[in-house]
Design an enzyme around this catalytic site. Structure first.
Site, PDB file in Angstrom:
ATOM      1  N   CYS A 113      -1.085 -29.205  -1.002  1.00 25.03           N
ATOM      2  CA  CYS A 113      -0.658 -28.817   0.345  1.00 25.03           C
ATOM      3  C   CYS A 113       0.411 -29.771   0.866  1.00 25.03           C
ATOM      4  CB  CYS A 113      -1.860 -28.800   1.285  1.00 25.03           C
ATOM      5  SG  CYS A 113      -1.497 -28.171   2.937  1.00 25.03           S
ATOM      6  N   CYS A 114       0.183 -31.091   0.687  1.00 23.41           N
ATOM      7  CA  CYS A 114       1.166 -32.074   1.135  1.00 23.41           C
ATOM      8  C   CYS A 114       2.494 -31.913   0.405  1.00 23.41           C
ATOM      9  CB  CYS A 114       0.628 -33.490   0.927  1.00 23.41           C
ATOM     10  SG  CYS A 114      -0.637 -33.997   2.114  1.00 23.41           S
ATOM     11  N   CYS A 197      -0.548 -33.966  10.403  1.00 28.16           N
ATOM     12  CA  CYS A 197      -0.875 -32.569  10.647  1.00 28.16           C
ATOM     13  C   CYS A 197      -2.192 -32.485  11.412  1.00 28.16           C
ATOM     14  CB  CYS A 197      -0.990 -31.806   9.326  1.00 28.16           C
ATOM     15  SG  CYS A 197       0.578 -31.601   8.462  1.00 28.16           S
ATOM     16  N   CYS A 200      -5.625 -32.533   9.637  1.00 28.40           N
ATOM     17  CA  CYS A 200      -5.872 -33.710   8.802  1.00 28.40           C
ATOM     18  C   CYS A 200      -5.884 -35.004   9.615  1.00 28.40           C
ATOM     19  CB  CYS A 200      -4.825 -33.804   7.704  1.00 28.40           C
ATOM     20  SG  CYS A 200      -4.849 -32.415   6.556  1.00 28.40           S
ATOM     21  N   CYS A 225       0.408 -39.126   1.473  1.00 25.16           N
ATOM     22  CA  CYS A 225       0.681 -37.694   1.303  1.00 25.16           C
ATOM     23  C   CYS A 225       1.637 -37.422   0.146  1.00 25.16           C
ATOM     24  CB  CYS A 225       1.253 -37.114   2.600  1.00 25.16           C
ATOM     25  SG  CYS A 225       2.799 -37.874   3.094  1.00 25.16           S
TER      26      CYS A 225
END
Length: 230
Positions: A113-114, A197, A200, A225
């Protein structure tokens, strides 16, 4: 590839920025997440008349309060921010195949995702730059204790990476922001000390370090990240 200049032990943040700009011999930009560190760097650069651009990564999952800081900086400094976004096809595929919170299921999923939302857009943001500036501090986390004032970013073509606040303490940073009345994220007053984010990031508990609220389900040594792999 640029040579890393020697940085005196007593160099100030502005000294580090000047040395980095001179050594880069080309465009340098701040990677801005609208943290206190980034706001302080913008203030220092403006005060010293240093030609440093600003770019930001809009991951699609930032807090409203983060956008408010961006807007405040634009107003205060007449700042031009170059925004970069993840590729929508990659985001669509990730969410269709793995759902909205796959990053909490495993470290690999979180890195995926990162990578989509941050690392790939960063690569585009750094294209054509001779150097970039970060707000990283050694005090942040165990992953940042060996930070250097100016270093070669081998992961991004060997451009220079400037870390002017590496030796600043959180108390020093807070005092600087307060004294200059700089814009700050409203979430800080709610116990958020490091803001990324929204899904997170959480407020930290008493006694926890500043990065404890980032990816709180992971071990401290994993809390990067991918933008600053070392």
């Amino acid at each position: 590839m640029n040579a890393v200049p020697e940085v005196p032990a007593n160099a100030t943040a502005q000294d580090i920025l000047r040395l980095g700009l001179e050594a880069a011999k080309g465009p340098v930009q701040l990677a801005c997440s609208f943290s206190l560190e980034d706001v302080a760097i913008i203030e220092l650069a403006q005060e010293a008349g240093l030609d440093i651009g600003v770019f930001a990564l809009d991951t699609g999952r930032l807090n409203e309060e983060t956008y408010e800081v961006a807007d405040a900086l634009t107003e205060r400094y007449r700042l031009k921010i170059d925004w970069y976004f993840p590729k929508h096809e990659a985001v669509e595929q990730l969410e269709r195949e793995k759902g909205l919170f796959s990053f909490r299921e495993s470290l690999d999923n979180r890195h995926e995702c990162c990578h989509i939302r941050k690392v790939e857009p960063l690569g585009r943001a750094l294209q054509g730059l001779a150097g970039w500036v970060t707000g990283m501090r050694r005090e942040h986390n165990v992953t940042r204790t060996d930070l250097k004032a100016i270093e070669l970013d081998q992961l991004n073509g060997g451009i220079l990476k400037l870390n002017p606040l590496l030796d600043w303490s959180e108390a020093q940073l807070l005092e600087f922001v307060k004294e200059r009345r700089l814009p700050q994220n409203r979430l800080l007053k709610q116990g958020y000390r490091s803001i990324g984010c929204a899904p997170c990031t959480r407020a930290v508990q008493p006694g926890e370090d500043a990065r404890a609220g980032r990816w709180w389900w992971e071990n401290p040594e994993h809390k990067e990240c991918g933008l600053h792999r070392r």
